[in-house]
Motif scaffolding. Structure first.
Motif, PDB file in Angstrom:
ATOM      1  N   ARG A   1       0.826  -1.207   0.000  1.00 60.14           N
ATOM      2  CA  ARG A   1       0.000   0.000   0.000  1.00 60.14           C
ATOM      3  C   ARG A   1       0.863   1.262   0.000  1.00 60.14           C
ATOM      4  NH1 ARG A   1      -3.697   1.446   4.715  1.00 60.14           N
ATOM      5  NH2 ARG A   1      -3.420   3.435   3.670  1.00 60.14           N
ATOM      6  N   ASN A   2       0.329   2.304  -0.615  1.00 60.03           N
ATOM      7  CA  ASN A   2       0.912   3.631  -0.652  1.00 60.03           C
ATOM      8  C   ASN A   2       2.312   3.668  -1.263  1.00 60.03           C
ATOM      9  OD1 ASN A   2      -1.246   3.932   1.596  1.00 60.03           O
ATOM     10  ND2 ASN A   2      -0.646   6.029   1.110  1.00 60.03           N
ATOM     11  N   CYS A   3       2.618   2.716  -2.149  1.00 55.96           N
ATOM     12  CA  CYS A   3       3.885   2.777  -2.874  1.00 55.96           C
ATOM     13  C   CYS A   3       3.755   3.685  -4.090  1.00 55.96           C
ATOM     14  CB  CYS A   3       4.319   1.380  -3.319  1.00 55.96           C
ATOM     15  SG  CYS A   3       4.997   0.382  -1.984  1.00 55.96           S
ATOM     16  N   TYR A   4       4.873   4.303  -4.461  1.00 56.41           N
ATOM     17  CA  TYR A   4       4.955   5.118  -5.669  1.00 56.41           C
ATOM     18  C   TYR A   4       5.954   4.435  -6.603  1.00 56.41           C
ATOM     19  CZ  TYR A   4       5.597   9.110  -8.770  1.00 56.41           C
ATOM     20  OH  TYR A   4       5.658   9.930  -9.870  1.00 56.41           O
ATOM     21  N   VAL A   5       5.477   4.024  -7.780  1.00 52.23           N
ATOM     22  CA  VAL A   5       6.285   3.260  -8.730  1.00 52.23           C
ATOM     23  C   VAL A   5       6.581   4.143  -9.936  1.00 52.23           C
ATOM     24  CG1 VAL A   5       6.347   1.214 -10.195  1.00 52.23           C
ATOM     25  CG2 VAL A   5       5.242   1.099  -7.950  1.00 52.23           C
ATOM     26  N   GLY A   6       7.854   4.375 -10.220  1.00 56.70           N
ATOM     27  CA  GLY A   6       8.251   5.249 -11.312  1.00 56.70           C
ATOM     28  C   GLY A   6       8.106   4.607 -12.682  1.00 56.70           C
ATOM     29  N   SER A   7       8.490   5.355 -13.720  1.00 56.32           N
ATOM     30  CA  SER A   7       8.380   4.890 -15.103  1.00 56.32           C
ATOM     31  C   SER A   7       9.358   3.762 -15.420  1.00 56.32           C
ATOM     32  CB  SER A   7       8.672   6.051 -16.066  1.00 56.32           C
ATOM     33  OG  SER A   7       7.648   6.994 -16.085  1.00 56.32           O
ATOM     34  N   ASN A   8       9.009   2.996 -16.439  1.00 59.14           N
ATOM     35  CA  ASN A   8       9.909   2.009 -17.043  1.00 59.14           C
ATOM     36  C   ASN A   8      10.485   1.020 -16.043  1.00 59.14           C
ATOM     37  OD1 ASN A   8      10.252   2.767 -20.025  1.00 59.14           O
ATOM     38  ND2 ASN A   8      10.536   4.733 -19.002  1.00 59.14           N
TER      39      ASN A   8
ATOM     40  N   GLN B   1      10.278  -2.858 -14.123  1.00 59.32           N
ATOM     41  CA  GLN B   1       9.928  -4.232 -14.463  1.00 59.32           C
ATOM     42  C   GLN B   1       9.788  -5.038 -13.175  1.00 59.32           C
ATOM     43  OE1 GLN B   1       9.763  -5.135 -17.845  1.00 59.32           O
ATOM     44  NE2 GLN B   1      10.307  -3.037 -18.401  1.00 59.32           N
ATOM     45  N   PHE B   2       8.700  -5.814 -13.083  1.00 64.26           N
ATOM     46  CA  PHE B   2       8.540  -6.786 -12.016  1.00 64.26           C
ATOM     47  C   PHE B   2       8.550  -8.171 -12.647  1.00 64.26           C
ATOM     48  CE2 PHE B   2       6.802  -3.068  -9.961  1.00 64.26           C
ATOM     49  CZ  PHE B   2       6.995  -3.260  -8.597  1.00 64.26           C
ATOM     50  N   VAL B   3       9.395  -9.069 -12.141  1.00 67.07           N
ATOM     51  CA  VAL B   3       9.403 -10.435 -12.656  1.00 67.07           C
ATOM     52  C   VAL B   3       8.533 -11.301 -11.761  1.00 67.07           C
ATOM     53  CG1 VAL B   3      11.734 -10.080 -13.551  1.00 67.07           C
ATOM     54  CG2 VAL B   3      11.424 -11.230 -11.350  1.00 67.07           C
ATOM     55  N   ALA B   4       8.211 -12.483 -12.236  1.00 66.12           N
ATOM     56  CA  ALA B   4       7.359 -13.397 -11.478  1.00 66.12           C
ATOM     57  C   ALA B   4       7.947 -13.673 -10.098  1.00 66.12           C
ATOM     58  CB  ALA B   4       7.192 -14.708 -12.252  1.00 66.12           C
ATOM     59  N   GLY B   5       7.104 -13.579  -9.065  1.00 68.58           N
ATOM     60  CA  GLY B   5       7.529 -13.860  -7.708  1.00 68.58           C
ATOM     61  C   GLY B   5       8.102 -12.672  -6.962  1.00 68.58           C
ATOM     62  N   SER B   6       8.119 -11.497  -7.553  1.00 67.41           N
ATOM     63  CA  SER B   6       8.718 -10.324  -6.905  1.00 67.41           C
ATOM     64  C   SER B   6       7.658  -9.508  -6.162  1.00 67.41           C
ATOM     65  CB  SER B   6       9.429  -9.456  -7.936  1.00 67.41           C
ATOM     66  OG  SER B   6       8.514  -8.952  -8.910  1.00 67.41           O
ATOM     67  N   SER B   7       8.127  -8.644  -5.257  1.00 68.65           N
ATOM     68  CA  SER B   7       7.220  -7.784  -4.504  1.00 68.65           C
ATOM     69  C   SER B   7       8.012  -6.684  -3.824  1.00 68.65           C
ATOM     70  CB  SER B   7       6.441  -8.586  -3.454  1.00 68.65           C
ATOM     71  OG  SER B   7       7.318  -9.090  -2.459  1.00 68.65           O
ATOM     72  N   ILE B   8       7.315  -5.612  -3.438  1.00 67.45           N
ATOM     73  CA  ILE B   8       7.910  -4.572  -2.606  1.00 67.45           C
ATOM     74  C   ILE B   8       6.965  -4.298  -1.446  1.00 67.45           C
ATOM     75  CG2 ILE B   8       9.244  -3.539  -4.480  1.00 67.45           C
ATOM     76  CD1 ILE B   8       7.166  -1.325  -4.683  1.00 67.45           C
ATOM     77  N   GLY B   9       7.513  -3.728  -0.362  1.00 70.27           N
ATOM     78  CA  GLY B   9       6.750  -3.502   0.855  1.00 70.27           C
ATOM     79  C   GLY B   9       5.821  -2.309   0.764  1.00 70.27           C
ATOM     80  N   GLU B  10       5.561  -1.658   1.897  1.00 77.18           N
ATOM     81  CA  GLU B  10       4.607  -0.548   1.968  1.00 77.18           C
ATOM     82  C   GLU B  10       5.327   0.792   2.098  1.00 77.18           C
ATOM     83  OE1 GLU B  10       2.057  -1.446   5.252  1.00 77.18           O
ATOM     84  OE2 GLU B  10       1.010  -3.047   4.182  1.00 77.18           O
ATOM     85  N   TYR B  11       4.665   1.845   1.602  1.00 77.14           N
ATOM     86  CA  TYR B  11       5.187   3.215   1.699  1.00 77.14           C
ATOM     87  C   TYR B  11       6.604   3.311   1.136  1.00 77.14           C
ATOM     88  CZ  TYR B  11       1.143   4.123   4.639  1.00 77.14           C
ATOM     89  OH  TYR B  11      -0.137   4.255   5.099  1.00 77.14           O
ATOM     90  N   CYS B  12       6.804   2.709  -0.030  1.00 74.30           N
ATOM     91  CA  CYS B  12       8.107   2.727  -0.681  1.00 74.30           C
ATOM     92  C   CYS B  12       8.035   3.491  -2.000  1.00 74.30           C
ATOM     93  CB  CYS B  12       8.602   1.303  -0.948  1.00 74.30           C
ATOM     94  SG  CYS B  12       9.017   0.378   0.543  1.00 74.30           S
ATOM     95  N   VAL B  13       9.169   4.048  -2.416  1.00 75.77           N
ATOM     96  CA  VAL B  13       9.318   4.669  -3.725  1.00 75.77           C
ATOM     97  C   VAL B  13      10.225   3.780  -4.556  1.00 75.77           C
ATOM     98  CG1 VAL B  13      10.225   6.646  -5.007  1.00 75.77           C
ATOM     99  CG2 VAL B  13       8.957   7.019  -2.884  1.00 75.77           C
ATOM    100  N   LEU B  14       9.732   3.318  -5.696  1.00 70.96           N
ATOM    101  CA  LEU B  14      10.514   2.502  -6.616  1.00 70.96           C
ATOM    102  C   LEU B  14      11.003   3.394  -7.745  1.00 70.96           C
ATOM    103  CD1 LEU B  14      11.555  -0.304  -7.454  1.00 70.96           C
ATOM    104  CD2 LEU B  14       9.362  -0.653  -8.628  1.00 70.96           C
ATOM    105  N   ALA B  15      12.312   3.539  -7.850  1.00 68.49           N
ATOM    106  CA  ALA B  15      12.897   4.509  -8.771  1.00 68.49           C
ATOM    107  C   ALA B  15      12.722   4.103 -10.230  1.00 68.49           C
ATOM    108  CB  ALA B  15      14.376   4.690  -8.454  1.00 68.49           C
ATOM    109  N   LEU B  16      12.736   5.098 -11.088  1.00 71.93           N
ATOM    110  CA  LEU B  16      12.609   4.928 -12.531  1.00 71.93           C
ATOM    111  C   LEU B  16      13.629   3.915 -13.045  1.00 71.93           C
ATOM    112  CD1 LEU B  16      12.248   7.854 -15.035  1.00 71.93           C
ATOM    113  CD2 LEU B  16      14.136   6.257 -15.321  1.00 71.93           C
TER     114      LEU B  16
ATOM    115  N   VAL C   1      13.529   3.838  -0.198  1.00 72.17           N
ATOM    116  CA  VAL C   1      13.799   4.095  -1.612  1.00 72.17           C
ATOM    117  C   VAL C   1      14.389   2.827  -2.191  1.00 72.17           C
ATOM    118  CG1 VAL C   1      15.129   5.424  -3.285  1.00 72.17           C
ATOM    119  CG2 VAL C   1      14.194   6.555  -1.260  1.00 72.17           C
ATOM    120  N   ILE C   2      13.743   2.298  -3.223  1.00 70.72           N
ATOM    121  CA  ILE C   2      14.179   1.060  -3.864  1.00 70.72           C
ATOM    122  C   ILE C   2      14.612   1.401  -5.282  1.00 70.72           C
ATOM    123  CG2 ILE C   2      13.454  -1.235  -4.619  1.00 70.72           C
ATOM    124  CD1 ILE C   2      11.349  -1.146  -2.368  1.00 70.72           C
ATOM    125  N   ALA C   3      15.772   0.905  -5.688  1.00 75.85           N
ATOM    126  CA  ALA C   3      16.281   1.251  -7.020  1.00 75.85           C
ATOM    127  C   ALA C   3      17.287   0.206  -7.471  1.00 75.85           C
ATOM    128  CB  ALA C   3      16.923   2.633  -6.996  1.00 75.85           C
ATOM    129  N   GLY C   4      17.549   0.192  -8.799  1.00 79.33           N
ATOM    130  CA  GLY C   4      18.622  -0.613  -9.348  1.00 79.33           C
ATOM    131  C   GLY C   4      18.174  -1.746 -10.228  1.00 79.33           C
TER     132      GLY C   4
END
Length: 245
Positions: free
Chosen positions: A168-175, A177-192, A206-209
């Motif tokens: 919940r409340n995650c912000y996911v940037g442009s471009n 990719q999520f592969v099968a079986g992946s996930s991110i937690g709550e209140y996170c920003v996933l970088a472009l 902040v999640i990136a890379g």
């Protein structure tokens, strides 16, 4: 039966919204709430329910959904395609903008069990030109912003599938990719441009890379990305926000 529904749905495509809603209720058995507006769009599902005040714009196509659930105060913009799946559950106050392709492979050759469900939590926003495969389960928590353009979620890899989830409340940037079986937690920003290849736990990160990983805690200035209301035109969609640890 499905082909007949498709033919009738296309025939009534140009009808005014009030007649289209009536037709879907009477002849398709759909449960449609009050003040629902449907543009030049077609809905072909085994079962369908639509909550009050929802607006479906032009050139959207729902096709071969077994159980389609659209909540109240939802906005579906322009030219979105939502195909297949055992359950498509679009929560109250969601907003799906335009040109999104959201589909579950029909009759897939899959090893083991799979769960073709799309669950969008209340207040979720999906912007423009994204591709979401829910051959296995895809879950968005409340008030997720799937932002920018050209992001992809994949739940299958040849004959293998695994679910994908965004907290919940995650912000996911442009471009991204999520592969099968992946996930991110709550209140996170996933970088472009990030590529999420595994489960990444934690909150307020902040999640990136490539592959993505949690790099640091969100600073005070960045927290607005995950706390600002996704539908400022409506009140109370995010609920109480937890305090950052």
């Amino acid at each position: 039966m499905m082909k007949m529904r498709l033919i009738f749905a296309l025939l009534i495509l140009p009808f005014p919204s009030i007649l289209k809603v009536w037709f879907y209720r009477i002849f398709f058995g759909y449960k449609i709430g009050k003040k629902v507006k449907i543009g030049l769009s077609a809905i072909i599902a085994d079962k369908c329910s639509i909550g009050d005040r929802t607006r479906i714009g032009h050139f959207n196509l729902f096709y071969r959904n077994q159980d389609l659930r659209i909540g109240s105060d939802v906005i579906l913009g322009f030219a979105n395609k939502i195909f297949g799946g055992a359950v498509v559950d679009i929560g109250n106050k969601c907003h799906i903008f335009r040109f999104n392709e959201i589909n579950s492979i029909l009759d897939p050759l899959v090893l083991g069990d799979f769960d073709p469900r799309l669950i969008l939590g209340e207040g979720t926003v999906i912007t423009v030109n994204h591709k979401i495969d829910f051959t296995d389960r895809v879950t968005f928590g409340e008030s997720v912003v799937f932002a920018g353009r050209n992001s992809n979620i994949w739940t299958h890899n040849r004959q293998k599938t695994a679910p994908v989830s965004i907290g919940r409340n995650c912000y996911v940037g442009s471009n991204v990719q999520f592969v099968a079986g992946s996930s991110i937690g709550e209140y996170c920003v996933l970088a472009l441009g990030s590529v999420v290849t595994k489960k990444i736990d934690g909150e307020w990160k902040v999640i990136a890379g490539m592959p993505a990983k949690a790099h640091k805690d969100l600073d005070e200035d960045s927290k607005v990305l995950v706390t600002y209301p996704t539908r400022p035109d409506l009140q109370g969609i995010t609920g109480a926000l937890p305090t950052a640890g």
